[in-house]
Design a protein around this motif. Sequence first.
Motif, mmCIF file in Angstrom:
data_model
loop_
_atom_site.group_PDB
_atom_site.id
_atom_site.type_symbol
_atom_site.label_atom_id
_atom_site.label_comp_id
_atom_site.label_asym_id
_atom_site.label_seq_id
_atom_site.Cartn_x
_atom_site.Cartn_y
_atom_site.Cartn_z
ATOM 1 N N ASP A 238 0.847 -1.188 0.000
ATOM 2 C CA ASP A 238 0.000 0.000 0.000
ATOM 3 C C ASP A 238 0.886 1.243 0.000
ATOM 4 N N THR A 239 0.737 2.077 -1.009
ATOM 5 C CA THR A 239 1.585 3.267 -1.134
ATOM 6 C C THR A 239 0.955 4.522 -0.548
ATOM 7 N N THR A 240 -0.223 4.393 0.031
ATOM 8 C CA THR A 240 -0.858 5.565 0.635
ATOM 9 C C THR A 240 -0.210 5.857 1.992
ATOM 10 N N VAL A 241 0.017 7.119 2.242
ATOM 11 C CA VAL A 241 0.646 7.552 3.485
ATOM 12 C C VAL A 241 -0.172 8.685 4.078
ATOM 13 N N SER A 242 -0.487 8.567 5.357
ATOM 14 C CA SER A 242 -1.181 9.644 6.069
ATOM 15 C C SER A 242 -0.382 9.983 7.326
ATOM 16 N N PHE A 243 -0.415 11.250 7.686
ATOM 17 C CA PHE A 243 0.355 11.711 8.831
ATOM 18 C C PHE A 243 -0.571 12.080 9.982
ATOM 19 N N ILE A 244 -0.098 11.914 11.186
ATOM 20 C CA ILE A 244 -0.859 12.242 12.386
ATOM 21 C C ILE A 244 -0.900 13.755 12.546
ATOM 22 N N ASN A 245 -2.056 14.258 12.986
ATOM 23 C CA ASN A 245 -2.171 15.710 13.111
ATOM 24 C C ASN A 245 -1.321 16.230 14.274
ATOM 25 N N GLN A 248 -2.365 15.700 18.060
ATOM 26 C CA GLN A 248 -2.045 14.385 18.620
ATOM 27 C C GLN A 248 -0.560 14.277 18.970
ATOM 28 N N ILE A 249 0.274 14.794 18.079
ATOM 29 C CA ILE A 249 1.712 14.767 18.348
ATOM 30 C C ILE A 249 2.016 15.534 19.635
ATOM 31 N N SER A 250 1.375 16.675 19.824
ATOM 32 C CA SER A 250 1.600 17.477 21.038
ATOM 33 C C SER A 250 1.172 16.715 22.286
ATOM 34 N N SER A 251 0.022 16.025 22.211
ATOM 35 C CA SER A 251 -0.431 15.251 23.372
ATOM 36 C C SER A 251 0.500 14.081 23.665
ATOM 37 N N PHE A 252 1.050 13.492 22.628
ATOM 38 C CA PHE A 252 2.007 12.402 22.834
ATOM 39 C C PHE A 252 3.286 12.928 23.478
ATOM 40 N N ASP A 359 16.783 12.517 22.489
ATOM 41 C CA ASP A 359 16.326 11.757 21.325
ATOM 42 C C ASP A 359 14.955 12.224 20.861
ATOM 43 N N ILE A 360 14.071 12.525 21.796
ATOM 44 C CA ILE A 360 12.731 13.004 21.423
ATOM 45 C C ILE A 360 12.818 14.363 20.750
ATOM 46 N N GLN A 432 9.460 6.921 14.175
ATOM 47 C CA GLN A 432 10.543 6.985 15.167
ATOM 48 C C GLN A 432 10.140 7.867 16.342
ATOM 49 N N LEU A 433 9.470 8.970 16.044
ATOM 50 C CA LEU A 433 8.994 9.848 17.112
ATOM 51 C C LEU A 433 7.934 9.148 17.955
ATOM 52 N N LEU A 434 7.033 8.420 17.307
ATOM 53 C CA LEU A 434 5.987 7.692 18.037
ATOM 54 C C LEU A 434 6.593 6.619 18.931
ATOM 55 N N GLN A 435 7.649 5.973 18.463
ATOM 56 C CA GLN A 435 8.295 4.970 19.296
ATOM 57 C C GLN A 435 8.898 5.606 20.547
ATOM 58 N N LEU A 436 9.550 6.737 20.386
ATOM 59 C CA LEU A 436 10.185 7.396 21.529
ATOM 60 C C LEU A 436 9.147 7.912 22.525
ATOM 61 N N THR A 437 7.978 8.303 22.049
ATOM 62 C CA THR A 437 6.927 8.781 22.951
ATOM 63 C C THR A 437 6.079 7.636 23.495
#
Length: 445
Positions: A238-245, A248-252, A359-360, A432-437
Amino acid sequence: MKNTKNYRKLRSVTQFVFFLLMGSGVVAQKLTKQEAIRLALENNFGIILATNDIEVAENNKSVLNSGYLPTLSGNASAVYNRDNIEAQFANGETNVLNGAESDRYNASVNLNYTLFDGLGRFYNYKRLKEQYNLTELQARETIENTLLQLFTVYFEIARLTENNEILEETLRISQERITRANYQFDYGQNTKLDVLNAQVDVANDSINLINAKQQLLNTKRDLNLILDNELTQGFEVDTTVSFINKLQISSFMEKAMENNVRILRNQSTIKINEYDVKVSKSGYLPTVGLTGTYGWNKNNNNAAAFLATSISDGLSASVNLSWNIFDGGSTITRIKNAKISLENTEIQQRQVEQEVKRDIANALGNYENRLQVYEIQQQNVITNQNNFERSKERFKLGQITSIEFRLAQINLINAQTNKNLAKYDAKIAELQLLQLTGQLLNIEF
């Protein structure tokens, strides 16, 4: 006529190469992201080993391994004697027995239970439970690393797939161009140089596509290794890619230090070392145990004995106390070493926290940077697409040379492939950012 024959021969050959490069048209197997995750969780060797470690830790934290249950043992024996006996009695009489037989039988059941051991087993039981938590965190870290590795390869396949489509379209355009160049040469509208340039570009585009397809096949084999699954080489991703808003990143980010697996793992190690100190201190206290026995005995004596047969059974119980007042300093040494280990893990925890913060911060900066690059590359593709379309029209009208047209075509290829690279680089940076958070396993892929 000779030029026409050469052109037809070249055209048939290039059409055959083009057909091989484009594939047979068979519908390929679709490997979705969810299916890839399922296969990795079921088949990846590292995840299987981590799962087995969890089962071992779960067995260890069971009450059966806690020391809280009593021990029960059974014993039995049988003895047979055949003796030659000369017995002299007090009245002076002598009795001689040849082959006198006797036998004895006994059986017993023994119960042992530790009533108090200085709280050693209490803290050891807690330690085993915490060891189970640590093993779960280690397994989670293994799964996170495997998923990150999985999607690094998965998105590389997606990138190469899109690049192949770009190169296929490039080759198609070059095929049209060589056809036009040969017709124009036949009718005297251009020179042989234009035909040769078109042939060179077709050859280069064919080579680029062949190499790209081979690279794609190699990367698919890498994915098969991670999944431990023999997928057909023709599968697609699947070549579709979506990014988290950004919200959500701020809350993580706010709860990153609470959810990061490295920090949680080190915290668990600290608790284990705290229990080690308490277990070691239990050596200062006495041990109180309970012992119970039920026994049965039967003796069949020979004629020289006072009793011919005797049978007895009975129950006995005892409470015993053991206090190792001084063990040569072993307990003191264990306590000191356990405290040093605890101090080391606390120091490591402060170090890990600083490293995770760094790292974060780096991961967030990389993610934001790559998103910006991706946005720029998207606009760059639009610009180069417009430039190529205009160049294509002008080339048909003879207003620009084949070299200028080729340059516009190469610029478009570079812009498209750079956009693909930027898109998947940004997605990997997000993972990678999601893993660190600590959120990699909590999102929808």
